[in-house]
Design a protein around this motif. Structure first.
Motif, mmCIF file in Angstrom:
data_model
loop_
_atom_site.group_PDB
_atom_site.id
_atom_site.type_symbol
_atom_site.label_atom_id
_atom_site.label_comp_id
_atom_site.label_asym_id
_atom_site.label_seq_id
_atom_site.Cartn_x
_atom_site.Cartn_y
_atom_site.Cartn_z
ATOM 1 N N ASN A 1 51.543 50.835 23.430
ATOM 2 C CA ASN A 1 50.528 49.807 23.608
ATOM 3 C C ASN A 1 51.142 48.448 23.288
ATOM 4 O O ASN A 1 52.365 48.318 23.204
ATOM 5 C CB ASN A 1 49.290 50.082 22.748
ATOM 6 N N GLU A 2 50.302 47.474 23.083
ATOM 7 C CA GLU A 2 50.803 46.103 22.936
ATOM 8 C C GLU A 2 51.686 45.942 21.705
ATOM 9 O O GLU A 2 52.685 45.216 21.744
ATOM 10 C CB GLU A 2 49.626 45.128 22.860
ATOM 11 N N ASN A 3 51.330 46.618 20.623
ATOM 12 C CA ASN A 3 52.028 46.389 19.359
ATOM 13 C C ASN A 3 52.811 47.584 18.843
ATOM 14 O O ASN A 3 53.663 47.417 17.969
ATOM 15 C CB ASN A 3 51.014 45.980 18.267
ATOM 16 N N ASN A 4 52.522 48.810 19.317
ATOM 17 C CA ASN A 4 53.096 50.002 18.705
ATOM 18 C C ASN A 4 53.581 50.998 19.749
ATOM 19 O O ASN A 4 53.116 51.008 20.897
ATOM 20 C CB ASN A 4 52.059 50.711 17.809
ATOM 21 N N VAL A 5 54.518 51.834 19.305
ATOM 22 C CA VAL A 5 54.843 53.071 20.002
ATOM 23 C C VAL A 5 54.273 54.209 19.170
ATOM 24 O O VAL A 5 54.519 54.285 17.965
ATOM 25 C CB VAL A 5 56.361 53.247 20.177
ATOM 26 N N VAL A 6 53.490 55.082 19.800
ATOM 27 C CA VAL A 6 52.867 56.196 19.104
ATOM 28 C C VAL A 6 53.434 57.499 19.669
ATOM 29 O O VAL A 6 53.444 57.707 20.878
ATOM 30 C CB VAL A 6 51.326 56.180 19.268
ATOM 31 N N VAL A 7 53.946 58.346 18.768
ATOM 32 C CA VAL A 7 54.477 59.657 19.146
ATOM 33 C C VAL A 7 53.638 60.713 18.433
ATOM 34 O O VAL A 7 53.447 60.637 17.212
ATOM 35 C CB VAL A 7 55.957 59.803 18.753
ATOM 36 N N GLU A 8 53.145 61.685 19.184
ATOM 37 C CA GLU A 8 52.312 62.746 18.606
ATOM 38 C C GLU A 8 52.885 64.096 19.024
ATOM 39 O O GLU A 8 53.063 64.358 20.209
ATOM 40 C CB GLU A 8 50.870 62.616 19.074
ATOM 41 N N ILE A 9 53.209 64.947 18.049
ATOM 42 C CA ILE A 9 53.688 66.304 18.310
ATOM 43 C C ILE A 9 52.634 67.260 17.769
ATOM 44 O O ILE A 9 52.336 67.266 16.569
ATOM 45 C CB ILE A 9 55.040 66.568 17.628
ATOM 46 N N ARG A 10 52.049 68.070 18.642
ATOM 47 C CA ARG A 10 50.942 68.959 18.283
ATOM 48 C C ARG A 10 51.302 70.402 18.660
ATOM 49 O O ARG A 10 51.908 70.643 19.709
ATOM 50 C CB ARG A 10 49.677 68.517 19.013
ATOM 51 N N ASP A 11 50.925 71.374 17.787
ATOM 52 C CA ASP A 11 51.147 72.781 18.101
ATOM 53 C C ASP A 11 49.895 73.581 17.765
ATOM 54 O O ASP A 11 48.962 73.067 17.145
ATOM 55 C CB ASP A 11 52.357 73.340 17.332
ATOM 56 N N ASP A 12 49.883 74.863 18.188
ATOM 57 C CA ASP A 12 48.725 75.727 17.914
ATOM 58 C C ASP A 12 49.071 76.811 16.908
ATOM 59 O O ASP A 12 48.506 77.904 16.951
ATOM 60 C CB ASP A 12 48.218 76.352 19.221
ATOM 61 N N GLY A 13 49.977 76.493 15.989
ATOM 62 C CA GLY A 13 50.431 77.478 15.005
ATOM 63 C C GLY A 13 49.540 77.559 13.782
ATOM 64 O O GLY A 13 48.355 77.246 13.824
ATOM 65 N N LYS A 14 50.155 77.922 12.655
ATOM 66 C CA LYS A 14 49.388 78.205 11.438
ATOM 67 C C LYS A 14 49.081 76.959 10.610
ATOM 68 O O LYS A 14 48.383 77.034 9.607
ATOM 69 C CB LYS A 14 50.132 79.212 10.578
ATOM 70 N N GLY A 15 49.616 75.813 11.000
ATOM 71 C CA GLY A 15 49.297 74.586 10.286
ATOM 72 C C GLY A 15 50.191 74.352 9.075
ATOM 73 O O GLY A 15 51.127 75.115 8.798
ATOM 74 N N LEU A 16 49.879 73.282 8.345
ATOM 75 C CA LEU A 16 50.671 72.857 7.190
ATOM 76 C C LEU A 16 49.878 73.055 5.902
ATOM 77 O O LEU A 16 48.654 73.060 5.909
ATOM 78 C CB LEU A 16 51.043 71.371 7.311
ATOM 79 N N ALA A 17 50.597 73.201 4.798
ATOM 80 C CA ALA A 17 49.948 73.251 3.483
ATOM 81 C C ALA A 17 49.312 71.893 3.183
ATOM 82 O O ALA A 17 49.834 70.851 3.590
ATOM 83 C CB ALA A 17 50.962 73.620 2.410
ATOM 84 N N GLU A 18 48.191 71.909 2.490
ATOM 85 C CA GLU A 18 47.467 70.679 2.193
ATOM 86 C C GLU A 18 48.336 69.710 1.402
ATOM 87 O O GLU A 18 48.316 68.499 1.635
ATOM 88 C CB GLU A 18 46.189 71.003 1.409
#
Length: 540
Positions: free
Chosen positions: A466-483
């Motif tokens: 966008n105008e001010n930022n580069v946004v990178v998103e990596i998403r998976d359908d696995g077991k997730g992360l510890a809190e």
């Protein structure tokens, strides 16, 4: 035992039990029967309200869940009546109540909760306490009425106390003499002022320190001994306190006999007449010079320390940035070495072995040569793959998007995890080399973690500009992360995530970890406005 021989005897109080199930009311009656109080049963909220309007009740024991009017509504109705503001209400619930339910009950006037199954001893003890408190309150009201009568009687005796007052006056004179002695020996400056703020008394310590006379110091003369830089502020504050009638507190410097100034803290409280008008002020002025100097020294040292920490932090940041650039340069060098030297030699070996098949030889030799050729082909493929993984040529030649597409295709083949790439806008512009390398490494590390730890079957990479930022998103359908990991708590973040976070912070960006249920989301936001870009390029 009261005067006159009257004995305070126990009077029964009313305990109201409310439940829409008669069986429960019978069980409560059996449990509370030992208390020897008046037990009243009501099978609905409406019936309970009718009894409350006619009688005084010490304790209301009610079920939370009832038809028509539940326990919360009934408690709120009871509290709205002025006569029952202090009536004890105890909830009994057969279902598990959340903390919000309990808070709701307390807001509506409940004093306690009891869960089913009810422990008879516990219920009996709690009801007994509130019943006894109610009884004591009734007794206290009776005692107050009797005491009021006694006050009237004793007031009539005050006319005979004239001689006692003369004795008290004599004692007061002695106390005044003792107070004078204290004023003369106290280490602080003690002062008093009239209602308008002018001082009519200063203890001996003021005259000993300043060398001034009473004629020059009383009234507002003491202001002349205050440091010129402090006079305006303290007089303004003093006038404000005279108008607001608040306690006066101030710190200022007072000149001593030798002309030196020391810090003092003054504090004065107002004395009001019956009509609320201030008639006098009494206060003290304490020497705080040594503590003031210590405080200033600590403040200066703290500022110096903060500056040193900032400088060291900046130096470490530059060092870290330099190390990461050196690491990327080393990867480029290794990639060239693998491709230009080992790759060329293996290719030459392949051509040599291929030449064997053109000579007259046995079938076994042909088969061996073909197998050797196949092995060399596979070795060449591995070398190329390793070279591209260390630093994809596409990243320098055609940019970040093409390099990511190549890497994700290989990731899908190698791991079996279906990985897709979404780019917005479709004509994604080129970024400075440092930006593109950092983003590629972050995606590479994130997908490596997906493959190693997530047990996912699908993953997605989104690249947005966008105008001010580069946004990178990596998403998976696995077991997730510890809190704890999503909050970057110490001891829960591995080298991979730590490296990603450091890369992002080098560019003034932010790394976020969240759980998507299912799977996890790694989000990177890197500013690319001109100021951020100039800062990054300046460190290159």
């Amino acid at each position: 035992m009261l005067d006159g021989g009257s004995m305070i005897t126990k009077e029964r109080v009313n305990i109201l039990m409310v439940d829409d199930q008669p069986a429960k009311l019978l069980s409560y009656e059996a449990i509370l029967g030992e208390l020897d109080e008046n037990l009243i049963k009501a099978t609905s909220g409406r019936e309970a309200l009718e009894f409350l309007l006619k009688s005084d009740v010490a304790v209301v024991l009610m079920d939370v869940s009832m038809p028509e009017i539940d326990g919360f509504e009934l408690a709120s109705m009871i509290r709205q009546h002025p006569r029952f503001h202090r009536t004890a209400i105890i909830f009994i619930s057969a279902v598990h109540l959340t903390d919000l339910d309990r808070l709701r009950g307390y807001e509506r006037g409940a004093v306690d909760y009891i869960s089913v199954p009810v422990i008879p001893e516990l219920l009996r003890a709690k009801v007994s306490v509130f019943a006894e408190l109610h009884r004591k309150a009734q007794q206290l009201r009776a005692l107050n009425r009797e005491l009021e009568q006694r006050v009237v009687e004793r007031t009539q005796e005050l006319g005979n106390k004239a001689e006692a007052l003369e004795l008290l006056n004599s004692q007061l004179n002695r106390k005044n003499e003792q107070l004078d002695a204290i004023l003369q020996t106290a280490p602080d400056i003690i002062f008093s002022s009239r209602g308008d703020g002018s001082r009519d008394f200063l203890s001996a310590h003021f005259f000993e320190y300043t060398g001034a006379s009473a004629e020059l110091s009383l009234g507002f003369g003491w202001i002349d001994f205050v440091h010129p830089d402090d006079r305006s502020d303290i007089m303004s504050h003093w006038e404000k306190c005279l108008q607001s009638r608040e306690i006066y507190e101030a710190e200022y410097r007072i000149r001593g006999q030798a002309g030196e100034y020391r810090w003092f803290r003054a504090r004065a409280i107002p004395i009001r007449a019956q009509n609320g008008e201030i008639v006098r002020w009494y206060g003290t002025c304490s020497d705080i010079h040594d503590s003031k100097l210590l405080e200033q020294s600590i403040r200066e040292n703290s500022t110096t320390l903060e500056k040193v920490v900032e400088e060291r932090t900046e130096a470490l940041r530059h060092l870290s940035s330099r190390l990461m650039r050196m690491q990327d340069e080393e990867r480029r060098r290794i990639a060239r070495e693998l491709h230009d030297s080992l790759g060329q030699e293996l290719a030459a070996a392949k051509m040599t072995v291929d030449g064997i098949t053109k000579q007259s030889s046995s079938q076994l030799k042909d088969q061996s040569a073909q197998e050797a050729s196949g092995s060399i082909d596979r070795a060449l493929q591995q070398v190329r793959t390793m070279s591209h993984l260390l630093h994809p040529p596409l990243l320098d030649e055609v940019g970040l998007v093409s390099a990511l597409r190549w890497y994700l295709e290989g990731m899908t083949k190698r791991s079996g995890i279906e990985t897709t790439l979404e780019v917005q806008p479709s004509s994604f512009p080129r970024l400075p080399p440092q930006f593109e390398t950092a983003i590629f490494r972050i995606v590479q590390e994130a997908l490596t973690n997906v493959f190693r730890h997530s047990q996912a079957s699908h993953s997605q990479v989104r690249l947005l500009r966008n105008e001010n930022n580069v946004v990178v998103e990596i998403r998976d359908d696995g077991k997730g992360l510890a809190e704890d990991t999503t909050k970057f708590r110490p001891g829960t973040v591995g080298i991979g995530i730590g490296g990603m976070r450091q890369r992002v912070e080098e560019f003034g960006g932010e790394l976020r970890l969240t759980n998507a249920n299912p799977g996890a989301v790694v989000e990177v936001i890197i500013p690319v406005e001109e100021q951020a870009r100039d800062r990054v390029l300046a460190t290159a």
